[in-house]
Write a protein that holds these residues in place. Structure first.
Motif, PDB file in Angstrom:
ATOM      1  N   ASP A 117     -46.479  40.225 102.138  1.00 37.92           N
ATOM      2  CA  ASP A 117     -47.480  40.430 101.092  1.00 37.92           C
ATOM      3  C   ASP A 117     -48.301  41.677 101.371  1.00 37.92           C
ATOM      4  O   ASP A 117     -48.630  42.441 100.456  1.00 37.92           O
ATOM      5  CB  ASP A 117     -48.413  39.214 101.011  1.00 37.92           C
TER       6      ASP A 117
ATOM      7  N   SER B 250     -48.684  48.884 104.166  1.00 37.07           N
ATOM      8  CA  SER B 250     -47.286  48.870 103.721  1.00 37.07           C
ATOM      9  C   SER B 250     -46.841  47.457 103.381  1.00 37.07           C
ATOM     10  O   SER B 250     -47.642  46.510 103.378  1.00 37.07           O
ATOM     11  CB  SER B 250     -46.390  49.445 104.826  1.00 37.07           C
ATOM     12  N   ASP B 251     -45.526  47.319 103.107  1.00 38.94           N
ATOM     13  CA  ASP B 251     -44.955  46.012 102.786  1.00 38.94           C
ATOM     14  C   ASP B 251     -44.228  45.390 103.970  1.00 38.94           C
ATOM     15  O   ASP B 251     -43.396  44.500 103.794  1.00 38.94           O
ATOM     16  CB  ASP B 251     -44.020  46.106 101.573  1.00 38.94           C
TER      17      ASP B 251
ATOM     18  N   THR C 293     -41.432  36.856  99.063  1.00 45.77           N
ATOM     19  CA  THR C 293     -41.758  37.191 100.446  1.00 45.77           C
ATOM     20  C   THR C 293     -41.620  35.967 101.351  1.00 45.77           C
ATOM     21  O   THR C 293     -41.836  34.828 100.924  1.00 45.77           O
ATOM     22  CB  THR C 293     -43.179  37.757 100.553  1.00 45.77           C
TER      23      THR C 293
ATOM     24  N   THR D  69     -38.635  47.356 106.328  1.00 44.87           N
ATOM     25  CA  THR D  69     -38.282  46.909 104.984  1.00 44.87           C
ATOM     26  C   THR D  69     -37.380  47.903 104.263  1.00 44.87           C
ATOM     27  O   THR D  69     -36.679  47.532 103.325  1.00 44.87           O
ATOM     28  CB  THR D  69     -39.551  46.687 104.141  1.00 44.87           C
TER      29      THR D  69
ATOM     30  N   GLY E 135     -45.122  52.364 101.579  1.00 44.98           N
ATOM     31  CA  GLY E 135     -46.550  52.162 101.485  1.00 44.98           C
ATOM     32  C   GLY E 135     -47.295  53.475 101.482  1.00 44.98           C
ATOM     33  O   GLY E 135     -46.771  54.507 101.056  1.00 44.98           O
TER      34      GLY E 135
ATOM     35  N   GLN F 122     -49.125  41.729 109.777  1.00 39.12           N
ATOM     36  CA  GLN F 122     -48.587  41.512 108.441  1.00 39.12           C
ATOM     37  C   GLN F 122     -48.496  40.023 108.157  1.00 39.12           C
ATOM     38  O   GLN F 122     -48.359  39.200 109.065  1.00 39.12           O
ATOM     39  CB  GLN F 122     -47.213  42.172 108.271  1.00 39.12           C
TER      40      GLN F 122
ATOM     41  N   ARG G  44     -39.806  41.553 102.722  1.00 42.65           N
ATOM     42  CA  ARG G  44     -41.131  42.105 102.543  1.00 42.65           C
ATOM     43  C   ARG G  44     -42.214  41.128 102.963  1.00 42.65           C
ATOM     44  O   ARG G  44     -42.027  39.920 103.005  1.00 42.65           O
ATOM     45  CB  ARG G  44     -41.341  42.492 101.075  1.00 42.65           C
TER      46      ARG G  44
END
Length: 505
Positions: free
Chosen positions: A300, A283-284, A349, A288, A266, A341, A298
C-alpha cells in the motif's frame, strides 16, 4: 597468476614506450578547481559534462586542434581522475553548484563546473567521448544525450558436498555445476532536456533473466534539491549503489543479494551537499519493478530514508566505486538507512509488513579500500481466517576490502554472514515445515584478483575469484543465485570458482 603478472608488466612497459604515463606517476590534467564534489556530475547523469576538455571534439573536426584550456589546466588528484562520477550510481545531480573550499587565508572562492566547448564558434553540437563516461552529445548547451553500456562474460564452476535429492524421482542432483554465462548486458540512455529536467532509461538482461527495462525515471533538479519520479532504486544498501563493474568481486555479496531493494515505482526527494546527503523515497514496495497497480507484489505504501556523511578531502566524491587506486587521498563515508512498507488494505496488495535497517562504513586510501555493512530485517504477515500471524527476523553482515599490489593488479577478500533466521508464529509460505528444525546460518568466504587491461582505466578488467559457502542454503534466507554462484544444498558446503571479462563504456 604468472600469466596475468607478465601481461601487467608488458602492458606497463608498452605504455612507457609510447609515452603514456601511469596515473600514479603523473595524474591526468583537469581544469583548475577543487576535486569533484556533490555538484560534479556522476555516472547516471544524462547531462554530465567532461572534466577533461582535451577529449571534447566537434563532429567532423580535425583531431590535431588543441583546445585553448589545455595550457591552463593543472594536475588533479588521482581519485578525481579515476572516478566514474562523484556520487553513487543511483544518485545523480544535474548542474548542482559546487560548494567552495576555504583557502589558506580563510577566504572562499566559488568555482564553476567545466562546460562543453566547441572548436567552431558557429557550431551548436559538441561531442565528448571517454573510456569511463561513454558518449555524450550536447546541443545548444541545454540538450544532452548520453549513451553507455556494459557486458560481463563469465565462466563458473560450483561444487557442492551435499546436493539435495528430488522428492519425486528420488534422484540426487550432481555435485558439479559449471558453464558459461553472460552475467549482464545493458545499455544506459540519458537525456537532458534542460539543466533542470532529465530522463534516464536502462535496458538489459542478467543471467537467467529476460531482456527488460531496469530503470526509467524523470529528474527535476534545482541547486542541491532533486525530485525523481518513475522506476528507480531506493537508496538502502551501500553496495547496491555501486556499478557491477566497480565491485571487488565478480558480483555482489550475499548481504546485497538478500536485502537489495531492487527497482521500485514512486518518487524520491534528495538534498545533496559536498559532504552530506539525505534521500527520502515513497514507493510501492521493494522489488516491484514494472508490476501493475493490482499486482500482489505491491505494498500500500513504502518509505525509505537514507543519510550519509563523508570525511576527507573529497567528501562524498568517489564512493560510487569500491576500488581505490594508488594516489587516492584518504576518505571515509558513514551511511545509514531504514525502510518500512505495509500492505493488504487496498485491492491486490499482500498483507505483508517489512522493516529493514542498514548501517555501512566505507574507507579508502592510497591503493586500498574497504567496506563494512550490516542489515537487520523483520518480515511479518497479518492474520487471516485461514492463517495465523507470523514474522521472521534476520540479520546479515559483510566485510570486504581490496589492495593494488601493482599499478593495474588488485587483490581482494570478503567475509559475509547471514544469521540463522528466527520465526515467530506461522512460517511464511515459502519456507517448508520440514525445515523448521533445520534452520541454518550461512557463511561466505572469498578471495580473488582483478587485472585492469587498459593501464590507468577501470572499465575493462579480467577478474577471477574463489568462494567458499558454509551452511544449509535451503535452511537459510539466502536464495539460490546464478549471479552469486549459490546452488541449493541441504547441508555441508559449496565451493565456487569464477573468471570473468568485463567491459564498460
Amino acid at each position: 597468476m604468472a600469466l596475468v603478472l607478465a601481461l601487467g608488466f608488458s602492458a606497463t612497459a608498452w605504455a612507457q614506450d609510447v609515452g603514456v604515463q601511469e596515473p600514479s606517476a603523473e595524474p591526468e590534467e583537469t581544469p583548475e578547481g577543487p576535486p569533484p564534489t556533490a555538484g560534479a556530475l556522476p555516472y547516471e547523469d544524462p547531462t554530465s559534462q567532461p572534466d577533461n576538455v582535451e577529449d571534447l571534439q566537434k563532429l567532423g573536426a580535425p583531431e590535431d586542434v588543441a583546445p585553448a584550456a589545455e595550457a591552463e589546466s593543472e594536475t588533479a588528484e588521482v581519485d578525481g581522475a579515476q572516478t566514474t562520477g562523484s556520487l553513487p550510481l543511483e544518485d545523480p545531480m544535474l548542474h548542482a553548484p559546487k560548494e567552495p573550499e576555504a583557502s589558506d587565508e580563510g577566504k572562499t572562492e566559488p568555482t564553476e563546473a567545466p562546460e562543453l566547448e566547441t572548436r567552431d564558434e558557429d557550431s551548436n553540437v559538441k561531442v565528448y567521448y571517454g573510456y569511463e563516461s561513454g558518449l555524450l552529445v550536447g546541443v545548444d548547451d541545454w540538450f544532452f544525450l548520453s549513451v553507455a553500456g556494459l557486458v560481463q562474460a563469465r565462466y563458473t564452476v560450483n561444487y557442492r558436498t551435499k546436493p539435495p535429492t528430488d522428492p519425486d524421482t528420488l534422484v540426487r542432483e550432481k555435485q558439479v555445476t559449471q558453464g558459461f554465462d553472460v552475467a549482464r548486458a545493458r545499455f544506459q540512455l540519458g537525456i537532458g532536456l534542460t539543466e533542470f529536467v532529465a530522463l534516464y532509461m536502462r535496458i538489459g538482461v542478467v543471467a537467467g533473466g529476460d531482456f527488460s527495462f531496469q530503470r526509467a525515471f524523470i529528474d527535476l533538479k534545482w541547486k542541491w534539491f532533486r525530485i525523481r519520479a518513475g522506476l528507480f532504486m531506493n537508496e538502502l544498501i551501500a553496495e547496491s549503489l555501486v556499478n557491477p563493474n566497480d565491485l571487488y568481486f565478480l558480483d555482489y555479496s550475499i548481504l546485497e543479494n538478500v536485502y537489495s531493494p531492487g527497482s521500485s515505482k514512486g518518487v524520491m526527494f534528495t538534498y545533496l551537499r559536498r559532504r552530506f546527503s539525505i534521500n527520502l523515497g515513497y514507493s510501492d514496495g521493494l522489488r516491484t519493478g514494472f508490476s501493475e497497480i493490482r499486482s500482489p507484489q505491491r505494498a500500500d505504501f513504502a518509505v525509505t530514508l537514507r543519510t550519509q556523511y563523508g570525511w576527507g578531502k573529497n567528501g562524498l566524491a568517489g564512493f560510487n566505486r569500491l576500488t581505490s587506486r594508488r594516489g587516492t587521498p584518504f576518505g571515509a563515508r558513514l551511511g545509514a538507512a531504514v525502510h518500512y512498507q505495509d500492505g493488504g488494505r487496498s485491492q491486490g496488495t499482500a498483507p505483508v509488513k517489512i522493516l529493514l535497517g542498514t548501517i555501512d562504513l566505507s574507507i579508502r586510501g592510497n591503493g586500498w579500500s574497504a567496506l563494512v555493512s550490516t542489515a537487520v530485517g523483520q518480515d511479518g504477515t497479518s492474520a487471516f481466517s485461514t492463517t495465523d500471524p507470523g514474522e521472521v527476523l534476520s540479520v546479515g553482515a559483510n566485510a570486504s576490502g581490496g589492495y593494488f599490489v601493482l599499478e593495474n593488479l588488485q587483490v581482494f577478500a570478503r567475509y559475509g554472514f547471514e544469521a540463522k533466521p528466527r520465526f515467530q508464529g506461522a512460517l511464511p509460505a515459502n519456507v517448508p515445515d520440514m525445515l523448521a528444525g533445520e534452520l541454518s546460518a550461512f557463511h561466505a568466504f572469498g578471495v580473488g584478483f582483478s587485472y585492469f587491461v587498459i593501464p590507468g582505466r577501470d572499465n575493462v578488467k579480467l577478474s577471477s575469484d574463489f568462494q567458499y559457502f558454509l551452511g544449509n542454503e535451503q535452511g537459510s534466507i539466502v536464495p539460490t543465485s546464478p549471479l552469486n554462484s549459490i546452488q541449493p544444498n541441504v547441508d555441508g558446503s559449496q565451493f565456487s570458482w569464477r573468471i570473468q571479462l568485463s567491459a564498460a563504456f
